[in-house]
Design a protein around this motif. Structure first.
Motif, mmCIF file in Angstrom:
data_model
loop_
_atom_site.group_PDB
_atom_site.id
_atom_site.type_symbol
_atom_site.label_atom_id
_atom_site.label_comp_id
_atom_site.label_asym_id
_atom_site.label_seq_id
_atom_site.Cartn_x
_atom_site.Cartn_y
_atom_site.Cartn_z
ATOM 1 N N GLY A 223 0.810 -1.210 0.000
ATOM 2 C CA GLY A 223 0.000 0.000 0.000
ATOM 3 C C GLY A 223 0.841 1.256 0.000
ATOM 4 O O GLY A 223 2.032 1.227 -0.304
ATOM 5 N N ASN A 224 0.212 2.368 0.364
ATOM 6 C CA ASN A 224 0.815 3.682 0.159
ATOM 7 C C ASN A 224 1.001 4.441 1.479
ATOM 8 O O ASN A 224 0.429 5.508 1.694
ATOM 9 C CB ASN A 224 -0.055 4.496 -0.799
ATOM 10 N N ASP A 225 1.814 3.889 2.348
ATOM 11 C CA ASP A 225 2.098 4.507 3.638
ATOM 12 C C ASP A 225 3.230 5.519 3.452
ATOM 13 O O ASP A 225 4.406 5.203 3.643
ATOM 14 C CB ASP A 225 2.483 3.434 4.661
ATOM 15 N N THR A 226 2.875 6.747 3.083
ATOM 16 C CA THR A 226 3.906 7.734 2.805
ATOM 17 C C THR A 226 4.602 8.220 4.073
ATOM 18 O O THR A 226 5.783 8.579 4.033
ATOM 19 C CB THR A 226 3.322 8.931 2.033
ATOM 20 N N ALA A 227 3.878 8.232 5.196
ATOM 21 C CA ALA A 227 4.517 8.627 6.456
ATOM 22 C C ALA A 227 5.588 7.612 6.847
ATOM 23 O O ALA A 227 6.695 7.981 7.258
ATOM 24 C CB ALA A 227 3.470 8.751 7.561
ATOM 25 N N GLY A 228 5.270 6.333 6.705
ATOM 26 C CA GLY A 228 6.251 5.292 6.981
ATOM 27 C C GLY A 228 7.419 5.351 6.013
ATOM 28 O O GLY A 228 8.579 5.117 6.403
ATOM 29 N N PHE A 229 7.139 5.700 4.765
ATOM 30 C CA PHE A 229 8.192 5.855 3.764
ATOM 31 C C PHE A 229 9.167 6.958 4.169
ATOM 32 O O PHE A 229 10.386 6.801 4.077
ATOM 33 C CB PHE A 229 7.549 6.166 2.409
ATOM 34 N N GLU A 230 8.623 8.079 4.659
ATOM 35 C CA GLU A 230 9.490 9.160 5.122
ATOM 36 C C GLU A 230 10.365 8.702 6.284
ATOM 37 O O GLU A 230 11.581 8.965 6.310
ATOM 38 C CB GLU A 230 8.663 10.367 5.554
ATOM 39 N N GLN A 231 9.769 8.023 7.247
ATOM 40 C CA GLN A 231 10.539 7.580 8.416
ATOM 41 C C GLN A 231 11.639 6.594 8.019
ATOM 42 O O GLN A 231 12.770 6.691 8.496
ATOM 43 C CB GLN A 231 9.603 6.945 9.445
ATOM 44 N N ASN A 239 16.905 14.529 6.826
ATOM 45 C CA ASN A 239 15.459 14.588 7.040
ATOM 46 C C ASN A 239 14.742 15.489 6.046
ATOM 47 O O ASN A 239 13.601 15.228 5.675
ATOM 48 C CB ASN A 239 15.125 14.973 8.490
ATOM 49 N N TRP A 240 15.421 16.561 5.558
ATOM 50 C CA TRP A 240 14.771 17.409 4.553
ATOM 51 C C TRP A 240 14.540 16.634 3.260
ATOM 52 O O TRP A 240 13.515 16.811 2.589
ATOM 53 C CB TRP A 240 15.594 18.674 4.275
ATOM 54 N N LEU A 243 11.609 14.146 3.628
ATOM 55 C CA LEU A 243 10.322 14.820 3.430
ATOM 56 C C LEU A 243 10.079 15.088 1.952
ATOM 57 O O LEU A 243 8.959 14.897 1.451
ATOM 58 C CB LEU A 243 10.280 16.127 4.214
ATOM 59 N N ASP A 244 11.109 15.527 1.239
ATOM 60 C CA ASP A 244 11.005 15.745 -0.208
ATOM 61 C C ASP A 244 10.522 14.465 -0.893
ATOM 62 O O ASP A 244 9.612 14.495 -1.740
ATOM 63 C CB ASP A 244 12.386 16.158 -0.738
ATOM 64 N N MET A 245 11.110 13.323 -0.524
ATOM 65 C CA MET A 245 10.727 12.047 -1.134
ATOM 66 C C MET A 245 9.278 11.679 -0.779
ATOM 67 O O MET A 245 8.531 11.143 -1.605
ATOM 68 C CB MET A 245 11.670 10.944 -0.672
ATOM 69 N N ARG A 246 8.869 11.971 0.462
ATOM 70 C CA ARG A 246 7.477 11.702 0.845
ATOM 71 C C ARG A 246 6.513 12.541 0.008
ATOM 72 O O ARG A 246 5.492 12.031 -0.477
ATOM 73 C CB ARG A 246 7.278 12.002 2.330
ATOM 74 N N LEU A 247 6.817 13.826 -0.136
ATOM 75 C CA LEU A 247 5.949 14.697 -0.925
ATOM 76 C C LEU A 247 5.865 14.216 -2.373
ATOM 77 O O LEU A 247 4.797 14.276 -2.997
ATOM 78 C CB LEU A 247 6.468 16.132 -0.856
#
Length: 289
Positions: A223-231, A239-240, A243-247
């Motif tokens: 699935g599409n857990d973008t928050a988990g992807f960022e972490q 970390n910047w 976040l870019d990759m999550r967006l």
């Protein structure tokens, strides 16, 4: 007549250099440390940094054609504008710039928005350039092969709109073809944009199905857990950037990366062969496992 490749030792730039050498071009590679640079025989090396204006002016002196690719760094936009302004100052009228597809749609994604700003600069200052707009690089998935093979999942949250993923080798060859075309033209050619895509537009489920077929065992798309992807991304990038990759991933889900009508046919004609597919890539990776 010399072609300067900025970003010559990166994933795309090294492919561009190799393809230019194959086509008999006179190539100069911009690198930070010439002692560590690995370039093909016959390629001239110029030391420089995109934030060091004097080194850029020296590297650009005497060239006829420029290839520019910027890494995803915090000051990417500044680096690109400096490079293009130095080229403009030197009277360079043959340029190929590597942007990204849908830079005008992914408006809140830093490295997309930056590239769109560079495109605007190129257009509004009248630079003669080809703007290449590649989709997601298939080869990025080398970094997650252990997750795929070891955990049985395809972890990238790429959604269900579909991405026309493209192989870096095709990007490099198309860039070289455009550089040579501009280099050898009798006069500077007008602005052109090319979407650089792969032959298939794939969803997360589609990619998992490719790996299932290639590996001969079930690979799931969770699935599409973008928050988990960022972490998870924060484990190996700033970390910047995470976040870019999550967006970016969130735009994968809402916008996709769908080619325009005729894009695949245009690229196939340009290359004189079929584009490399995701299945081709997965088969290569599986064979090395």
């Amino acid at each position: 007549m010399t072609i300067l490749v900025i970003g010559a030792t990166g994933n795309v730039g090294s492919e561009v250099v190799a393809q230019l050498v194959k086509r008999g071009a006179d190539v100069r590679a911009l690198v930070r440390d010439p002692a560590k640079a690995k370039v093909p025989a016959g390629v001239a090396v110029a030391r420089g940094d995109l934030l060091d204006v004097d080194s850029l002016r020296s590297a650009i002196s005497g060239i006829s054609t420029l290839f520019l690719v910027n890494g995803v760094v915090a000051d990417e936009f500044t680096q690109a504008l400096i490079a293009l302004n130095v080229a403009r100052e030197a009277g360079i009228e043959r340029i190929v710039y590597l942007s990204v597809i849908h830079s005008d749609l992914y408006v809140n994604v830093p490295h997309f928005a930056g590239k769109f700003g560079v495109e605007r600069m190129i257009e509004q200052t009248g630079l003669n350039a080809t703007i290449l707009r590649p989709a997601y690089f298939i080869n990025n998935d080398v970094g997650i092969k252990d997750v795929i093979t070891g955990h049985g999942i395809y972890p990238m949250p790429i959604g269900s709109k579909g991405l026309a993923m493209v192989d870096i080798r095709d990007v490099g060859e198309i860039a070289a073809i455009e550089l040579v075309r501009r280099e050898r033209a009798s006069m500077p050619l007008p602005l052109d944009r090319i979407n650089v895509v792969g032959p298939d537009t794939l969803t997360g489920e589609d990619v998992a199905a490719v790996w299932t077929e290639v590996l001969g065992r079930a690979i799931a798309f969770p699935g599409n857990d973008t928050a988990g992807f960022e972490q998870n991304s924060r484990q190996f990038m700033p970390n910047w950037m995470a976040l870019d990759m999550r967006l970016m991933a969130e735009c994968f889900i809402t916008e996709g990366m769908v080619p325009d009508a005729g894009d695949v046919e245009r690229l196939t004609k340009l290359l004189g062969r079929p584009l490399r597919s995701y299945r081709d890539f997965a088969s290569e990776i599986a064979a090395l496992a």
